[in-house]
Every structure is written in structure tokens, then in C-alpha cells.
Design a protein around this motif. Sequence first.
Motif, PDB file in Angstrom:
ATOM      1  N   SER A 104       0.838  -1.205   0.000  1.00 49.11           N
ATOM      2  CA  SER A 104       0.000   0.000   0.000  1.00 49.11           C
ATOM      3  C   SER A 104       0.870   1.252   0.000  1.00 49.11           C
ATOM      4  O   SER A 104       0.558   2.230  -0.687  1.00 49.11           O
ATOM      5  N   ASP A 133      -5.731  -0.681  -4.816  1.00 47.40           N
ATOM      6  CA  ASP A 133      -5.198  -1.374  -3.641  1.00 47.40           C
ATOM      7  C   ASP A 133      -6.230  -2.415  -3.219  1.00 47.40           C
ATOM      8  O   ASP A 133      -7.231  -2.089  -2.602  1.00 47.40           O
ATOM      9  N   GLU A 134      -5.995  -3.649  -3.564  1.00 47.79           N
ATOM     10  CA  GLU A 134      -6.943  -4.746  -3.333  1.00 47.79           C
ATOM     11  C   GLU A 134      -8.344  -4.383  -3.827  1.00 47.79           C
ATOM     12  O   GLU A 134      -9.314  -4.417  -3.057  1.00 47.79           O
TER      13      GLU A 134
HETATM   14 MG   LIG Z   1      -2.054  -2.778   2.130  1.00 47.75          MG
END
Ligand SMILES: [Mg+2]
Length: 258
Positions: A64, A183-184
Motif C-alpha cells: 500500500s 489497492d486490493e
Molecule cells: Mg495494504
Amino acid sequence: MTSQALDADTAEQAVPLDVAARAIDLVKVYGSGDTQVRALDGVSAEFAKGEFTAIMGPSGSGKSTLMHCLAGLDSASSGTVRIGDTDLAGLSDKQMTRLRRDRIGFVFQAFNLVPTLTALENITLPLDIAGRKPDQDWLDTVLKRLGLTDRLTHRPSELSGGQQQRVACARALAGKPEIIFGDEPTGNLDSRASGEVLSILRAAVDEFEQTVVIVTHEPHAAGFADRVVFLGDGKIVNEMRDPTADTVLDRMKALEQA
Ligand SMILES: [Mg+2]
Ligand SMILES: Nc1ncnc2c1ncn2[C@@H]1O[C@H](COP(=O)(O)OP(=O)(O)OP(=O)(O)O)[C@@H](O)[C@H]1O
């Protein structure tokens, strides 16, 4: 190999990649003294235009942090980030805001939707702020493929987590930015919704030459990418091209054992 073939090979290698984003020796240190964490410990990576990259690695490995630094949401302690030819360190706040708005799309796990706006208003918000009109055909395609056409007048609180995530994804795609960071982006989705998000990101790359960089923990999601970059303890520890869910899983196991 004939010498001609060799020349052709060499010539091809000499052509510089068209790079959408680049990190050069990126270091990010959080805190100080005993509690200091080196979240990024000298990361250098290029993300070629028109390519889909997945970033993988254990929890806390810096994924991240890397995305936030690449997208100009956080500044590195040292090192350089470039979006296209633009060095982020040289930008004023105003220029940075404009670059993020015009050239970058984000899909983050905390969806950052505006609670008082409808789904459609959220999706077109960045374009509205920029005073740009959406490409209606593209917007329709995105909304349809993400299964949002009958949810457009709902507010975020009236949507499921997965629907909110798809709205965030549609918002990132709506303006056809040069580069999309996620991010995901499929972290909260069931396998069908996850497949829709991944295939529309894939289409953004294949059909519109956009560049996509996502963080994922799922080998299946990484299988949609052209390339996987593995992080460990703030460093790039491995990389593979043309991944499949199986080859990614094997590599993850090998890296865990190493
Ligand atoms: Mg992360
Ligand atoms: N704001 C912060 N202040 C202090 N430390 C932080 C901060 N943000 C992240 N860290 C630390 O930096 C390291 C990398 O965090 P990061 O969020 O980049 O990991 P990640 O790979 O995204 O993990 P996950 O898979 O769990 O999301 C971790 O050790 C984390 O605790």
C-alpha cells in the motif's frame, strides 16, 4: 541464430519502454527511533504503458505504501517517482492535485465515496470537478460491465460493500486516466463481481492502452495481469511475466519457504 536476427534482437532491446510510472530507489520511513519502520527500502520499478501489473507480498511488506507513493497520495522519504515524464517531487500542491485528477485513477479499499451523492454522481465527480464530459459510450460500458446500471440513484449507504467497491472502480475508470492504481480492488467481492472488476481493468489495458497496477493477495486476480512484482520487507524480491493463478501460487509458496 543468424547475425541479422541478433541485430534485430539487439535493436529491439535498445528501444526504451514507454513507461507510464517509475519508482527509483524509493525509501519510505515511518516514525523515528525505536518505533521506526522502513516500509519501503529502496524500491525501483518501471510500469510500462499498456501493461497490467499485480503487486503481491505478505501483509506489511509495503504494497500500500508503494501504491500511495506512486499515486502521489504520500511522499517518499527519499527516491523518485515519475508519472510519465513528470517527476512528482517537482510539483506544487496545485499541480499534484491536477495530475492526480487528470492522469490517475484510484480504487482503494476504503472506497472514499461521498455519502451524500448518488452512485452516478460519485462516479462522475472527478470529471465534474475537472469540467470534463464523460465519454458516454465508455461510461455505459463500464456501468453495464460492473453491474451498476440499476443502482445509479442509490447513495453509498444503500449499497452493499461489493457494490460500493464497484462504484469506486467505475469512478476510477470513468475518465479513462493514463494509469489506474488499485489497492486490493477485489478484496471485498465475490468471485463473480471480482471477475467483472478484473476483466474491465484488463479491457482498459487491452482496448484503451491504459496502464493498471493493482495490489492483490489472490493468485486468481494476479492471473489477469501481464506481470507480477513480489514485495518482501519493503524490497522487490521477485518478479514474473505472464502469470497464471497456478504459477503465482507456486511462486508464493517458494518465496514463503525461502
Ligand atoms: Mg495494504
Ligand atoms: N502511517 C503509518 N505509520 C507508521 N507505520 C506505518 C504507516 N503506514 C504503514 N506503516 C507500516 O509500514 C509497513 C508497510 O505497510 P503497508 O500498509 O504498505 O503494508 P501492505 O503490504 O500494504 O500490507 P497489507 O497486505 O496488510 O495491506 C507496515 O509495517 C506498517 O505497519
